[in-house]
Structures are given as C-alpha cells and as structure tokens.
Design an enzyme around this catalytic site. Sequence first.
Site, PDB file in Angstrom:
ATOM      1  CG  ASP A   1     -40.321  -7.798  17.888  1.00  0.00           C
ATOM      2  OD1 ASP A   1     -41.305  -7.527  18.592  1.00  0.00           O
ATOM      3  OD2 ASP A   1     -40.398  -8.443  16.821  1.00  0.00           O
TER       4      ASP A   1
ATOM      5  CG  ASP B   1     -44.906 -12.552  18.284  1.00  0.00           C
ATOM      6  OD1 ASP B   1     -44.910 -13.771  18.478  1.00  0.00           O
ATOM      7  OD2 ASP B   1     -45.506 -11.739  19.008  1.00  0.00           O
TER       8      ASP B   1
ATOM      9  CB  THR C   1     -42.954  -7.923  23.592  1.00  0.00           C
ATOM     10  OG1 THR C   1     -44.066  -8.540  22.933  1.00  0.00           O
ATOM     11  CG2 THR C   1     -43.225  -7.896  25.087  1.00  0.00           C
ATOM     12  N   GLY C   2     -44.955  -5.975  22.297  1.00  0.00           N
ATOM     13  CA  GLY C   2     -46.279  -5.390  22.425  1.00  0.00           C
ATOM     14  C   GLY C   2     -47.139  -6.161  23.400  1.00  0.00           C
TER      15      GLY C   2
ATOM     16  CE  LYS D   1     -41.928  -3.393  20.244  1.00  0.00           C
ATOM     17  NZ  LYS D   1     -41.525  -4.667  19.589  1.00  0.00           N
TER      18      LYS D   1
ATOM     19  CG  ASP E   1     -40.375  -8.862  12.807  1.00  0.00           C
ATOM     20  OD1 ASP E   1     -40.532  -8.511  14.008  1.00  0.00           O
ATOM     21  OD2 ASP E   1     -41.234  -9.514  12.184  1.00  0.00           O
TER      22      ASP E   1
ATOM     23  CG  ASN F   1     -44.445  -3.524  16.658  1.00  0.00           C
ATOM     24  OD1 ASN F   1     -44.007  -4.172  15.704  1.00  0.00           O
ATOM     25  ND2 ASN F   1     -44.578  -4.052  17.854  1.00  0.00           N
TER      26      ASN F   1
END
Length: 280
Positions: A14, A16, A48-49, A202, A225, A228
């Site tokens: 991930d 952020d 990532t999103g 994910k 973290d 998601n």
Amino acid sequence: MTVDLNKIKAVAIDLDGTLLAPDREVTPTTVSAVQRLKEIGVKPVICTGRPLQGVIDLVHKLNLLAPDDLIITYNGGLIQRPASGEVLKKVTLSLDDLSSLLKLAEAINMPLAVVDATNAYLLNEPLGRQSGYPKIMTKLPFSHVSLSDFSTSHQFNKILFSYDVDVLNAAIKEIPKDYYDRFTIMKSRPNLLELLPKTVNKGHAISDLASILEVPVSAIMAIGDQENDLPMIKKAGIGVAMGNAIPEVKAVADMVTTTNAEDGVAKVFEQLISARKHQI
C-alpha cells in the site's frame, strides 16, 4: 507466530500510511530497500487505490519500470505493467452504477467524485459541500459534469465520497444495506470513502497477482494500514500491518512492523533480505 519469509516471491505494498512517510514522500532508505529487494528476486508491487497517473512519479523514483514490473491500482480494479501500460486485469463500473450511486449521494448529502481511465469528475455538491478529492488527487484533471454528459458505454474505475471525517462517518451510517450487497464500499483514508465494483478489493487483487506471476498466494506478502488493505492482509501468505495501522488491520496481520514515520516497510524488506542471505 513464526513466519517463513523465504517463501515470499512478491510483496504487495500500500502507499499512503505504508510505503509513503507522513509527508507523502518516499524516503531514501525505502527507495534503497526496494532496489535491494528486487536484487534478491522478490518483486515489489505497488497496490493502491490511486490511478496510475497519480503515482507515476513514484514509480519512476522507485525504478519499477522493468518490462515485467506490475502495479495494482484502483484497489485492485486495474492491474497493469507501468512501463508499457499493458492492462492485465480490469473491472469497471457502468453508467447505471454511477446513476445509482449518484442517487445515494443525493440522499445522504455527500459530494460525489468519479474517476475513469484518464479524468476525474465532480457530479454532486449538495448544500454547498465541496468534495475533498481534488485536494487528495492533484495529478488528475477535474471537471464539473452531469450524468447526461456521459455515453451509455462509458466505463468508470471508482466513485468517491470525500468530506469532513465526522460528517462522512455520519453519512456512512445512512447507507442502505443493499448498496453493500451491490458494491465494495470501504475507506482508504479517514476522509475518503471508495465505492467500487463488488468483485474489486485488494484481496482479489492478491489472487490475480499470484496467477499472473504463476506463484501460490502463500508466496505473496502484503503490507498495509487502512480498512481497504484488510482483504489483502487476510488473503496474503504473510500479512503485515504498519505500526500506525488501524486496530482492525493489526488484529488480522501475521506481523506488525514500525510506523511509516520509521521506515516500517524498509524494515520488513530488510528482514526478507536477511532471511534470504541466511538461506544461502
């Protein structure tokens, strides 16, 4: 719990709150650790999103542009090779989906943003509430549009409700259950709710990644973290929670590293590198 680090062939990471430090930058220590990980034959894969346009500078900084490098974007809705742009997996939302979620946004007074392959759009800003997403995703051009501006064949990657945390949390409580039955709905940060195709998360992306790499899911590590990230932390052979992760992520993780302010990802990579050296 004892984990076998030597079995790991790829790591889904991930961004952020995980790979990126609190200032949203990647530290020299982490950049170095990513390269050393590649040198021992373990493939780092950003998960990532964000869209690719939103992370392409980071991809360059991390030198993840080899022909066989991969990136997972839109929380698993798109898997592609950043060097060529080749798409290996894509799941999108339809205009009917957008129409349905626009009605939801209007009902709970939430501003709605939607992203397709190249652009971002703002459709609903009730009671003067402006979406916070343009401030989050500064790499995409935004325009104000209406539903009628899109063709019936238009495909969308994700829809987002972004606003003040307390107001957003209260609005989430008003979302009817049937929307959760039809879409994947989850937070990627405290002030950002993402609404995706039902089959996108994910965790599914980890399975897709294993298939593409022709390795078992047990050979994939995932580090994250936030909410998601939960599906991939649960799905991966080894799930790693950041020290700054929400309690729900730590509860299901196999390992917990230090925070993103303490190069937590780099520390995990050093453990992988050390384990591989001891195997030789």
